[in-house]
Scaffold this motif. Structure first.
Motif, short mmCIF file in Angstrom:
data_model
loop_
_atom_site.label_atom_id
_atom_site.label_comp_id
_atom_site.label_asym_id
_atom_site.label_seq_id
_atom_site.Cartn_x
_atom_site.Cartn_y
_atom_site.Cartn_z
N LYS A 224 0.83 -1.21 0.00
CA LYS A 224 0.00 0.00 0.00
C LYS A 224 0.87 1.26 0.00
CE LYS A 224 -0.39 -1.10 4.84
NZ LYS A 224 -0.41 -0.87 6.14
N PRO A 225 0.65 2.14 -0.95
CA PRO A 225 1.50 3.34 -1.04
C PRO A 225 1.10 4.42 -0.05
CG PRO A 225 -0.03 3.25 -2.90
CD PRO A 225 -0.34 2.07 -2.04
N THR B 218 10.93 1.99 0.21
CA THR B 218 10.18 0.80 0.60
C THR B 218 10.44 0.53 2.08
OG1 THR B 218 10.44 -0.04 -1.61
CG2 THR B 218 9.68 -1.60 0.05
N VAL B 219 9.38 0.57 2.87
CA VAL B 219 9.53 0.34 4.31
C VAL B 219 9.02 -1.06 4.62
CG1 VAL B 219 8.94 1.18 6.60
CG2 VAL B 219 9.13 2.80 4.72
N ARG B 220 9.88 -1.82 5.33
CA ARG B 220 9.53 -3.20 5.65
C ARG B 220 9.03 -3.26 7.08
NH1 ARG B 220 14.22 -7.59 5.87
NH2 ARG B 220 13.04 -9.43 6.48
N THR C 248 5.15 1.29 0.49
CA THR C 248 5.97 2.14 -0.38
C THR C 248 5.63 3.59 -0.07
OG1 THR C 248 5.76 0.44 -2.04
CG2 THR C 248 6.69 2.53 -2.75
N VAL C 249 6.66 4.35 0.37
CA VAL C 249 6.46 5.76 0.70
C VAL C 249 6.94 6.60 -0.49
CG1 VAL C 249 7.08 7.61 2.30
CG2 VAL C 249 6.89 5.26 3.13
N HIS C 250 6.11 7.55 -0.89
CA HIS C 250 6.52 8.51 -1.93
C HIS C 250 6.57 9.87 -1.25
CE1 HIS C 250 5.68 5.54 -5.11
NE2 HIS C 250 4.68 5.18 -4.33
N ARG C 251 7.75 10.42 -1.10
CA ARG C 251 7.87 11.71 -0.38
C ARG C 251 8.56 12.75 -1.25
NH1 ARG C 251 8.19 13.41 5.51
NH2 ARG C 251 9.14 15.46 5.40
N GLU D 226 17.59 5.23 0.73
CA GLU D 226 17.46 4.70 2.09
C GLU D 226 17.96 3.25 2.12
OE1 GLU D 226 14.94 6.64 4.27
OE2 GLU D 226 13.98 4.98 5.33
N GLY D 227 18.54 2.87 3.26
CA GLY D 227 19.03 1.50 3.38
C GLY D 227 20.41 1.32 2.78
#
Ligand code: RET
Length: 251
Positions: A1-2, A73-75, A87-90, A144-145
């Motif tokens: 989910k975005p 992508t946040v796990r 999935t974060v769109h910033r 990130e990561g």
């Protein structure tokens, strides 16, 4: 989910308000310059350029320029259910870094001239400052990561320490040599600058860095800092300069 982290109404309004404030500050600084002879307008020129650049960058951001969107992508790990991913769109406002790469060297130039620092020391402080802003941009656009994000952030913070070092030690010593009145003013305005500038990497860590504050909060926080670090700083410098002959620059 975005999860879409985009600017909202309060952020957009803030960008337009600061655009107008920077135009007004530029006009005010120009008017102040007419009250002194041409030979005494160096700080006015530098300081007006700072607020004009800021106005341009705020116009860009308010109209949707100078912004890119980062996908992260946040796990989510949980002992009982299989991993889920968001999935974060910033939005990343990279126009700020274009602004800062031009305006922070000019702010350092104002402080360096005020203290009576040598050209060599001013240039060294400006180079450290440019490294800070450009590596800060790499951090903001970093993935990130990977070590990109916080690695560049750490490098930017080290560069920032060099900037403080030069202004505090060298600037402080030179300001002392110009007499107690100038020293008192330099210590006040440089201390004010130090407090404000140190808030930027903190806001960055909470916004771009860890996304604890949203895009509107980020826009508002930087807006307040920018008005204080450019507008209020400039008015304070130019008004004091007019009554403080020790601050005159011989170039
Ligand atoms: C970043 C992130 C990386 C670490 C550091 C930063 C410092 C930024 C500063 C900005 C100052 C801006 C000003 C703007 C105009 O008024 C790039 C946020 C140390 C100190 C004064």
């Amino acid at each position: 989910k975005p999860d879409f982290q985009y600017i909202g109404d309060s952020g957009k309004k803030t960008l337009w308000v600061v655009f107008v404030l920077m135009i007004l500050a530029s006009a005010g600084f120009t008017a102040l310059s007419w009250r002194v002879p041409l030979s005494k307008r160096l700080y006015h020129t530098i300081t007006t350029t700072i607020t004009i650049f800021a106005a341009l960058s705020y116009f860009a951001m308010a109209t949707g320029h100078g912004i890119s969107v980062q996908t992260i992508t946040v796990r989510h790990q949980n002992d009982h259910v299989p991993d889920t991913f968001t999935t974060v769109h910033r939005q990343v406002f990279w126009a700020r870094y274009v602004d800062w790469s031009l305006t922070t060297p000019l702010l350092i130039l104002d402080l360096g001239l005020l203290a009576g620092m040598s050209g060599g020391h001013i240039i060294m402080a400006i180079i450290a400052d440019l490294i800070m802003i450009l590596t800060g941009l790499f951090a903001a656009l970093g993935e990130e990561g990977t070590p990109q994000k916080w690695g560049w952030y750490t490098i930017a913070c080290i560069a920032y320490i060099f900037v403080i070092w030069h202004l505090a030690l060298n600037g402080g010593a030179n300001a002392t040599a110009k007499g107690p009145k100038l020293r008192t003013f330099f210590v006040s305005i440089a201390g004010y600058t130090l407090l404000l500038w140190t808030a930027y990497p903190i806001v960055w860590g909470l916004a771009d860095g860890s996304r604890k504050i949203g895009v509107d909060g980020e826009v508002i926080a930087y807006a307040i800092l920018d008005v204080l670090a450019k507008g209020v700083f400039g008015a304070w410098l130019l008004i004091t300069h007019a009554k403080l002959p020790e601050s005159d620059v011989e170039l």
